[in-house]
Design an enzyme around this catalytic site. Structure first.
Site, PDB file in Angstrom:
ATOM      1  N   ASP A 125       0.868  -1.178   0.000  1.00  0.00           N
ATOM      2  CA  ASP A 125       0.000   0.000   0.000  1.00  0.00           C
ATOM      3  C   ASP A 125       0.911   1.236   0.000  1.00  0.00           C
ATOM      4  O   ASP A 125       1.383   1.654  -1.050  1.00  0.00           O
ATOM      5  CB  ASP A 125      -0.883  -0.120   1.256  1.00  0.00           C
ATOM      6  CG  ASP A 125      -1.955   0.940   1.363  1.00  0.00           C
ATOM      7  OD1 ASP A 125      -2.167   1.688   0.411  1.00  0.00           O
ATOM      8  OD2 ASP A 125      -2.598   1.029   2.431  1.00  0.00           O
ATOM      9  N   LYS A 158      -1.078  -1.237  -4.626  1.00  0.00           N
ATOM     10  CA  LYS A 158      -1.844  -0.013  -4.919  1.00  0.00           C
ATOM     11  C   LYS A 158      -0.816   1.037  -5.332  1.00  0.00           C
ATOM     12  O   LYS A 158      -0.359   1.818  -4.485  1.00  0.00           O
ATOM     13  CB  LYS A 158      -2.597   0.459  -3.672  1.00  0.00           C
ATOM     14  CG  LYS A 158      -3.645  -0.505  -3.130  1.00  0.00           C
ATOM     15  CD  LYS A 158      -4.287   0.084  -1.870  1.00  0.00           C
ATOM     16  CE  LYS A 158      -5.159  -0.920  -1.160  1.00  0.00           C
ATOM     17  NZ  LYS A 158      -5.590  -0.463   0.174  1.00  0.00           N
ATOM     18  N   PHE A 162      -9.997   0.210  -0.173  1.00  0.00           N
ATOM     19  CA  PHE A 162      -9.750  -0.811   0.847  1.00  0.00           C
ATOM     20  C   PHE A 162     -10.408  -2.129   0.434  1.00  0.00           C
ATOM     21  O   PHE A 162     -11.564  -2.148   0.017  1.00  0.00           O
ATOM     22  CB  PHE A 162     -10.325  -0.342   2.191  1.00  0.00           C
ATOM     23  CG  PHE A 162      -9.988  -1.257   3.313  1.00  0.00           C
ATOM     24  CD1 PHE A 162      -8.725  -1.240   3.894  1.00  0.00           C
ATOM     25  CD2 PHE A 162     -10.922  -2.163   3.791  1.00  0.00           C
ATOM     26  CE1 PHE A 162      -8.410  -2.098   4.925  1.00  0.00           C
ATOM     27  CE2 PHE A 162     -10.611  -3.028   4.825  1.00  0.00           C
ATOM     28  CZ  PHE A 162      -9.351  -2.997   5.387  1.00  0.00           C
TER      29      PHE A 162
HETATM   30  P1  IMP Z   1       1.739  -0.519   3.840  1.00  0.00           P
HETATM   31  O1  IMP Z   1       2.749  -0.572   4.949  1.00  0.00           O
HETATM   32  O2  IMP Z   1       0.996   0.795   3.847  1.00  0.00           O
HETATM   33  O3  IMP Z   1       2.326  -0.818   2.482  1.00  0.00           O
HETATM   34  O4  IMP Z   1       0.629  -1.571   4.154  1.00  0.00           O
HETATM   35  C1  IMP Z   1       0.884  -2.893   4.030  1.00  0.00           C
HETATM   36  C2  IMP Z   1       0.054  -3.743   4.964  1.00  0.00           C
HETATM   37  O5  IMP Z   1      -1.191  -3.127   5.301  1.00  0.00           O
HETATM   38  C3  IMP Z   1      -0.284  -5.021   4.255  1.00  0.00           C
HETATM   39  O6  IMP Z   1       0.629  -6.016   4.627  1.00  0.00           O
HETATM   40  C4  IMP Z   1      -1.680  -5.330   4.710  1.00  0.00           C
HETATM   41  O7  IMP Z   1      -1.628  -6.183   5.835  1.00  0.00           O
HETATM   42  C5  IMP Z   1      -2.273  -4.016   5.121  1.00  0.00           C
HETATM   43  N1  IMP Z   1      -3.167  -3.477   4.062  1.00  0.00           N
HETATM   44  C6  IMP Z   1      -2.871  -2.560   3.103  1.00  0.00           C
HETATM   45  N2  IMP Z   1      -3.925  -2.299   2.315  1.00  0.00           N
HETATM   46  C7  IMP Z   1      -4.930  -3.085   2.775  1.00  0.00           C
HETATM   47  C8  IMP Z   1      -6.299  -3.291   2.351  1.00  0.00           C
HETATM   48  O8  IMP Z   1      -6.833  -2.704   1.391  1.00  0.00           O
HETATM   49  N3  IMP Z   1      -7.008  -4.200   3.082  1.00  0.00           N
HETATM   50  C9  IMP Z   1      -6.499  -4.889   4.138  1.00  0.00           C
HETATM   51  N4  IMP Z   1      -5.226  -4.732   4.560  1.00  0.00           N
HETATM   52  C10 IMP Z   1      -4.449  -3.836   3.889  1.00  0.00           C
END
Ligand code: IMP
Ligand code: MG
Length: 189
Positions: free
Chosen positions: A115, A143, A164
């Site tokens: 994300d 994303k 989400f």
């Molecule tokens: P980041 O650190 O922002 O890249 O987020 C990564 C982590 O957040 C992933 O390993 C997921 O566990 C959680 N995550 C990110 N986007 C979503 C989503 O749309 N639904 C559920 N979990 C998410």
């Protein structure tokens, strides 16, 4: 990498206080995982990597991906947390570490979704300190518009918009991980 935004929405799903709609079907996910595994099969043909599944979210994806690869492989698990409800807290915590040394080994990190990239940045930083020979990232979903960290995603099955999602391992406050398909947060809440 492929974009995914053209599936007709059919089924609604209530999880806790939120409504979700069908977004990516199980069959489509399996197709993309097989394609990703083929890339890995070429790259790791003569190697013996360790695939490290990042808990909790990646456990379903990892279970399917490891059964599609054809090279000898060890499988390990690490647990990180950062998400609460519908968004990241910005603070990434390592909850469980690897049980043994990975010095000199080729590593494939298996993640459910990238994300902002904050979690993967922390994971890659931790692996650098552990002395791996190589570290590559394989994720089910990305994303791209939300990425704020300078990280390289080596293998990605599907690229999606910013919304989400839940299902196929991904959760909303702990629920929805067991859904076979992937669902997107409904716009009409
Ligand atoms: P980041 O650190 O922002 O890249 O987020 C990564 C982590 O957040 C992933 O390993 C997921 O566990 C959680 N995550 C990110 N986007 C979503 C989503 O749309 N639904 C559920 N979990 C998410
Ligand atoms: Mg995760």
């Amino acid at each position: 990498m492929h974009s995914y935004n053209n599936l007709p929405k059919q089924t609604n799903m209530q999880v806790l206080d939120k409504e979700f709609e069908l977004y990516i079907t199980y069959d489509e996910i399996q197709k993309r995982i097989k394609a990703l595994a083929e890339e890995l099969n070429k790259e790791y043909k003569d190697k013996c990597p360790i695939m490290v599944c990042i808990l909790n979210g990646a456990f379903v994806f990892a279970a399917d991906l490891v059964r599609e690869v054809q090279f000898p492989v060890e499988i390990e698990f690490m647990k990180y947390s950062s998400y609460e409800g519908l968004g990241t807290t910005g603070i990434v915590n390592k909850v469980t570490d690897l049980p043994k040394s990975i010095e000199g080994r080729d590593i494939i990190v298996i993640e459910d979704i990238i994300d902002t990239g904050c979690t993967m940045e922390k994971i890659l930083c931790d692996f650098k300190e552990k002395g791996a020979a190589s570290v590559k990232v394989a994720c089910l979903l990305q994303k791209p518009d939300k990425l704020i960290k300078d990280i390289k995603v080596d293998y990605c099955a599907l690229s999606i918009k910013n919304d989400f999602i839940i299902g196929y391992g991904l959760d909303y406050d702990g629920f929805g991980r067991n859904l076979k398909d992937i669902y997107i947060l409904s716009e009409k809440q």
